[in-house]
Design an enzyme around this catalytic site. Sequence first.
Site, PDB file in Angstrom:
ATOM      1  N   HIS A 290       9.063  -8.428  -3.414  1.00 38.69           N
ATOM      2  CA  HIS A 290       9.461  -7.028  -3.557  1.00 38.69           C
ATOM      3  C   HIS A 290      10.214  -6.591  -2.303  1.00 38.69           C
ATOM      4  O   HIS A 290       9.986  -7.112  -1.204  1.00 38.69           O
ATOM      5  CB  HIS A 290       8.230  -6.142  -3.726  1.00 38.69           C
ATOM      6  CG  HIS A 290       7.592  -6.237  -5.070  1.00 38.69           C
ATOM      7  ND1 HIS A 290       6.946  -5.177  -5.651  1.00 38.69           N
ATOM      8  CD2 HIS A 290       7.497  -7.266  -5.951  1.00 38.69           C
ATOM      9  CE1 HIS A 290       6.471  -5.537  -6.827  1.00 38.69           C
ATOM     10  NE2 HIS A 290       6.786  -6.802  -7.038  1.00 38.69           N
TER      11      HIS A 290
ATOM     12  N   CYS B   5       2.688  -3.031  -2.974  1.00 33.87           N
ATOM     13  CA  CYS B   5       3.491  -2.577  -1.838  1.00 33.87           C
ATOM     14  C   CYS B   5       2.852  -1.391  -1.123  1.00 33.87           C
ATOM     15  O   CYS B   5       2.872  -1.319   0.106  1.00 33.87           O
ATOM     16  CB  CYS B   5       4.907  -2.252  -2.295  1.00 33.87           C
ATOM     17  SG  CYS B   5       5.792  -3.715  -2.858  1.00 33.87           S
TER      18      CYS B   5
ATOM     19  N   GLU C  90       9.948  -3.936  -0.457  1.00 34.93           N
ATOM     20  CA  GLU C  90       9.100  -3.422   0.626  1.00 34.93           C
ATOM     21  C   GLU C  90       8.454  -4.548   1.425  1.00 34.93           C
ATOM     22  O   GLU C  90       8.394  -4.490   2.657  1.00 34.93           O
ATOM     23  CB  GLU C  90       7.991  -2.523   0.058  1.00 34.93           C
ATOM     24  CG  GLU C  90       8.504  -1.304  -0.683  1.00 34.93           C
ATOM     25  CD  GLU C  90       8.639  -1.505  -2.188  1.00 34.93           C
ATOM     26  OE1 GLU C  90       8.430  -0.533  -2.930  1.00 34.93           O
ATOM     27  OE2 GLU C  90       8.957  -2.630  -2.630  1.00 34.93           O
TER      28      GLU C  90
ATOM     29  N   CYS D 155       4.871   0.098  -5.798  1.00 32.86           N
ATOM     30  CA  CYS D 155       3.791  -0.304  -6.704  1.00 32.86           C
ATOM     31  C   CYS D 155       2.487  -0.391  -5.901  1.00 32.86           C
ATOM     32  O   CYS D 155       2.477  -0.182  -4.685  1.00 32.86           O
ATOM     33  CB  CYS D 155       4.122  -1.665  -7.331  1.00 32.86           C
ATOM     34  SG  CYS D 155       4.053  -3.039  -6.149  1.00 32.86           S
TER      35      CYS D 155
END
Length: 184
Positions: free
Chosen positions: A81, A114, A83, A111
Amino acid sequence: MTAGILGTGIGRYQVIKTRISCLERFFVMTQDEKYMREAIRQAQKAYAINEVPIGCVIVYEDKIIGRGYNRRTTDKNTLAHAELQAIKKASKRMDDWRLSGCIMYVTLEPCQMCAGAIVQSRIKRVVVGCMNPKAGCAGSILNLLQMDEFNHQAELETGVMEQECSQMLKDFFKELRNPKKGEV
């Protein structure tokens, strides 16, 4: 006469204080937009490789110290991801897992994975472009960033350049559902 001067002085002080406060908000907004534009640039990199366009930058003392964009499909890795990519790079740059004093700018609400990493890395403030009503954990479904039960809470600002961030995602999913003729 003294009371009149004192009253005027207080009034001027309040006006000056109000003007400074407005300038501070303007400055913060300008900074937020500046760095959200950088996060959008990262999201465009994801878009270019047919990944969901999510981008992220981490800033410390007005310098970008970490950048990331979504690479889940490309890397075949659930952890890829935006992040997490940015946190990894920022931690390396800071030579510490603690990112105290850092600000994260991310185009889509984080999410649960993260958001947990943001709390664990002690990021001071998170600036979100658009919210994610189906999976967001910075206020949409729940807010992991500001739970009193955790030993760290992050400041949260949402809706910065929301239209641009949201439109990029809409365009991506529209193209995914309706590929151009001649493409498989």
